[in-house]
Write an enzyme that holds these catalytic residues in place. Structure first.
Site, PDB file in Angstrom:
ATOM      1  N   ASP A 423     -21.218 -43.166  -5.879  1.00  0.00           N
ATOM      2  CA  ASP A 423     -20.449 -44.114  -5.088  1.00  0.00           C
ATOM      3  C   ASP A 423     -21.217 -44.481  -3.830  1.00  0.00           C
ATOM      4  OD1 ASP A 423     -19.886 -41.414  -4.008  1.00  0.00           O
ATOM      5  OD2 ASP A 423     -18.547 -42.489  -2.641  1.00  0.00           O
ATOM      6  N   SER A 424     -21.123 -45.744  -3.405  1.00  0.00           N
ATOM      7  CA  SER A 424     -21.725 -46.239  -2.171  1.00  0.00           C
ATOM      8  C   SER A 424     -23.231 -45.987  -2.163  1.00  0.00           C
ATOM      9  CB  SER A 424     -21.027 -45.598  -0.969  1.00  0.00           C
ATOM     10  OG  SER A 424     -21.396 -46.207   0.233  1.00  0.00           O
ATOM     11  N   ALA A 425     -23.723 -45.186  -1.222  1.00  0.00           N
ATOM     12  CA  ALA A 425     -25.145 -44.862  -1.201  1.00  0.00           C
ATOM     13  C   ALA A 425     -25.555 -44.159  -2.479  1.00  0.00           C
ATOM     14  CB  ALA A 425     -25.458 -43.982   0.010  1.00  0.00           C
TER      15      ALA A 425
END
Length: 762
Positions: A423-425
């Site tokens: 998720d995200s980074a």
């Protein structure tokens, strides 16, 4: 209700309320109420045509007709939420303005706060129109020339943001999220106060305790302090704040409420080179070296999570890699009979802006995944920036992934199907790690599930990035600080020796204990002041401790006056340029170097919110557009008489490093040439409609779709970035987390890639 009907209803109510309060006498409260409704009428009428223009073309930027999602739609939706709230409040005022129970001060403060938000949203709509006129057809990321870059940057970063962090906090999200965001904002500003006093060497004083207590009850004060924190405090503050969930007390509470698993073991992989077979010819091998960038060879930490105890997970070889975590280091409960090895394996990479959190922060939802999927999960604890900038995290993730593929039997899996999830980074690292695996010629995962990933780390503007002005979890300045740290721009160590001796988690535990004391004493101080019947008023710089309750808007009350409420550029490569480069820019050799030295030195400069001067040459009527914009800049798009609110602290300098690193496809996969993206496995993206990173997902999915790669994009409504960490908070977050699980299950159970279907918004 359509936009035009909503606007007209709001204007009608505003005019009615304006006329009523104008007839109530010369009192200050009546004047302000009349003025706020006049402002609502003006901003609503001015905003409607701008939103209509964005809506008329928004469909051109969707992935397809079944996935209506992009930053333009998100901006319109956010503005509609603000208009809807003002419409509801205006109706309430019209119905209750004569009642003796009508709370004048409360309703006035809320109306003024939402009017400020509406004004700023109108400015964002004009900025979005400017992007629409400047970008190449179908492009969501800005590619203007140097003059437009400077204008856009100068105007955008000076916009007032505090109005979005006070009474209006989280108005665009589902109502179930707002209490959580309010709690986070109170904790953030209180933590920021303590952090500021610690940096300046000040102790806890009575006035500081009183101020901290006031944050809980004074939205205006909280909003102003929130804006100061996000603009001025460095990445070390955000690292400490985001890691609060990992202190022993909070992590233990989270584990008590999460799914119970048989195996949760932190492993330390030794930095030893090993051989991996090549996919093209398994008889040949390639050497997988341990991570080397910046700090040299070192172990890589990973966490193995399994709902059942499976064969291999209690082996002596695996036990020799276990790293102690203290009293909860091992949740292994021997069973009389072991479950057989799973046919699949999930390799997880956590988010945290490349600077914070570990698998421990994400363990609660990973345990649920392990139960629902019935497969072991290996979560990688990569080194964090700014201490370990790019490409250290990528090297560690790649090394841990290759180790997992080679030793999957120890992890309780046969390795027939491997899914990469993040998720995200972590989503960014899923893509770049797969590209690196393909470059080395080793096995790539069978599919990728990326939740709200960051695919463009080059500083640029897009319609969804404009949402960073109001997002409490991903403000613009925080985004730039995280990217700067990952790119190597935040390398200074500001900590003192005593703080170093404590370590990061020791420092966070110490600060959190002091924070809780601060909040407790601050609340006590405020309560004492609230109950103080001495009648003495605070000095002029203080905010009143309480407002009259159930105050009537009768003629007598309106006549009473009230005080105010308190108020070095680099040449950027376009996506089109990179797609034409193909193999000429990328070496598929395993010796491909990702070191900062090879990529070139970093040169600090002011934030580059937009790419550099390599403007698009084939735009429609480029000469006319640029001549106009060079003369008047972004202000040319503001109608006469409209002036957005500016930050009281003036222009903010947000340092970021402008270097070739941010253009590297192993850092910004959206900038990868077609030849590299062709190597990716099937990709499933779950994004948020109100996420500043939404356009990263849309454009990445469009690029993969254009190459004929299997890709799905599902966009969830009304949830913030990072909803996986909030999965247990409400029904909406649980449903969004379930979508991620379904995408992972699709990868693990289907032997062949799907024919690139897409999912509607939910």
């Amino acid at each position: 209700m359509d936009l035009h009907t909503m606007t007209q209803s709001l204007v009608t109510l505003a005019e009615d309320n304006m006329a009523f309060f104008s007839s109530q006498g010369p009192g200050e409260t009546a004047r302000r109420l009349s003025g706020v409704f006049a402002g609502i009428r003006e901003q609503a009428l001015g905003l409607e045509p701008a939103l209509g223009r964005l809506l008329s073309v928004a469909h051109l930027f969707d992935l397809d007709a079944e996935t209506p999602a992009n930053g333009y739609r998100s901006l319109v939706h956010t503005a509609r939420c603000c208009l809807a709230h003002l419409l509801h409040k205006s109706r309430y005022v019209a119905s209750n303005r004569r009642s003796i129970f009508f709370r004048t001060s409360h309703n006035l403060a809320e109306l003024e706060a939402y009017l400020a938000a509406l004004t700023q949203l109108r400015a964002l709509a004009y900025y979005a129109q400017h992007l629409l006129a400047t970008n190449q057809p179908g492009g969501l990321f800005f590619e203007g020339d140097e003059g437009l870059t400077a204008d856009f940057l100068r105007e955008y970063v000076t916009l007032h943001k505090g109005c979005f962090y006070g009474r209006c906090l989280g108005f665009q999200f589902t109502p179930a999220i707002r209490p959580f965001l309010q709690t986070i904002s109170i904790g953030l500003v209180s933590f920021g106060e303590h952090y500021k006093r610690k940096e300046t060497g000040l102790g806890v004083t009575a006035s500081s305790l009183f101020t901290s207590g006031r944050f809980a009850i004074d939205p205006e004060l909280r909003g102003a302090e929130f804006e100061r924190i996000i603009q001025n405090l460095d990445v070390h503050f955000w690292k400490a704040f985001w890691n609060i969930t990992e202190i022993e007390v909070l992590s233990s509470l989270a584990n008590m409420t999460s799914t119970t698993v048989r195996v949760s073991r932190l492993l330390s992989l030794p930095p030893e080179a090993f051989e991996m077979p090549l996919t093209a010819d398994p008889k040949l091998t390639v050497t997988i070296s341990p991570p080397l960038a910046h700090t040299g060879p070192g172990p890589v930490l990973v966490r193995l999570i399994s709902y059942d105890l499976r064969e291999g997970q209690d082996s002596e070889e695996l036990s020799s890699l276990v790293k102690s975590e203290g009293p909860r280091s091992l949740e292994l409960r021997p069973r009389p009979q072991q479950a057989p090895r799973s046919q699949s394996l999930v390799v997880h990479i956590h988010g945290g802006g490349f600077v914070a959190q570990t698998s421990k922060s994400h363990e609660p939802y990973l345990k649920s995944w392990a139960q629902e999927l019935g497969t072991p999960i290996l979560s990688i604890d990569y080194s964090l920036a700014p201490e370990a900038p790019f490409p250290r995290a990528l090297e560690e993730c790649f090394y841990a992934y290759c180790w997992a593929v080679k030793h999957c039997a120890l992890l309780g899996s046969t390795g027939e199907r491997i899914c990469l999830a993040g998720d995200s980074a972590g989503g960014n690292l899923c893509f770049t790690m797969s590209l690196r695996a393909a470059a080395f010629g080793v096995r790539v995962p069978d599919g990728i599930m990326a939740a709200y990933p960051a695919t463009m780390l080059q500083s640029t503007a897009s319609p969804s990035r404009l949402l960073s002005l109001m997002d409490p979890l991903l403000p613009l300045s925080v985004l730039t600080k995280c990217v700067s740290a990952y790119a190597g721009g935040e390398t200074e160590d500001h900590s003192d020796p005593n703080q170093k001796a404590l370590g990061m988690m020791g420092l966070v535990q110490r600060d959190t204990a002091l924070l809780f004391r601060d909040l407790r004493l601050g609340a006590s101080s405020w309560l004492h002041s609230f109950l103080d019947l001495s009648g003495h008023k605070s000095h002029t710089n203080s905010v009143p401790v309480a407002e009259p309750m159930r105050r009537s808007v009768s003629e007598a009350a309106l006549a009473q006056p009230e005080g105010p409420l308190g108020t070095d550029s680099f040449k950027s490569l376009t996506l089109h340029d990179l797609s034409l480069k193909g193999n000429s820019d990328t070496s598929g050799s395993p010796e491909l170097s990702l070191s900062a030295e090879t990529l070139g030195p970093s040169v600090p400069s002011d934030v580059n919110f937009l790419p550099g001067p390599d403007a698009r040459k084939d735009a429609k009527e480029p000469g006319e557009l640029r001549a106009k914009d060079r003369g008047q800049g972004v202000l040319a798009n503001f109608p006469e008489g409209f002036h957005p609110r500016r930050a009281s602290q003036g222009p903010t300098r947000m340092p970021i490093y402008s270097s070739p690193i941010v253009k590297n496809p192993f850092m910004s996969p959206l900038l990868a040439p077609d030849s590299m993206l062709q190597s990716l496995p099937p990709v499933h993206i779950v994004a948020c409609a109100l996420d500043p990173m939404l356009d990263d997902s849309v454009m990445f999915a469009r690029r993969l779709r254009g190459l004929g790669k299997p890709v799905t994009l599902c966009v969830v409504e009304d949830l913030p970035h990072g909803f996986l960490s909030l999965a247990a908070l409400c029904r909406e977050t649980r449903q969004a987390a379930a979508l991620c699980v379904e995408r992972i299950r699709l990868i693990l159970t289907q032997p062949a890639a799907p024919a690139a279907p897409t999912e509607p918004r939910v």
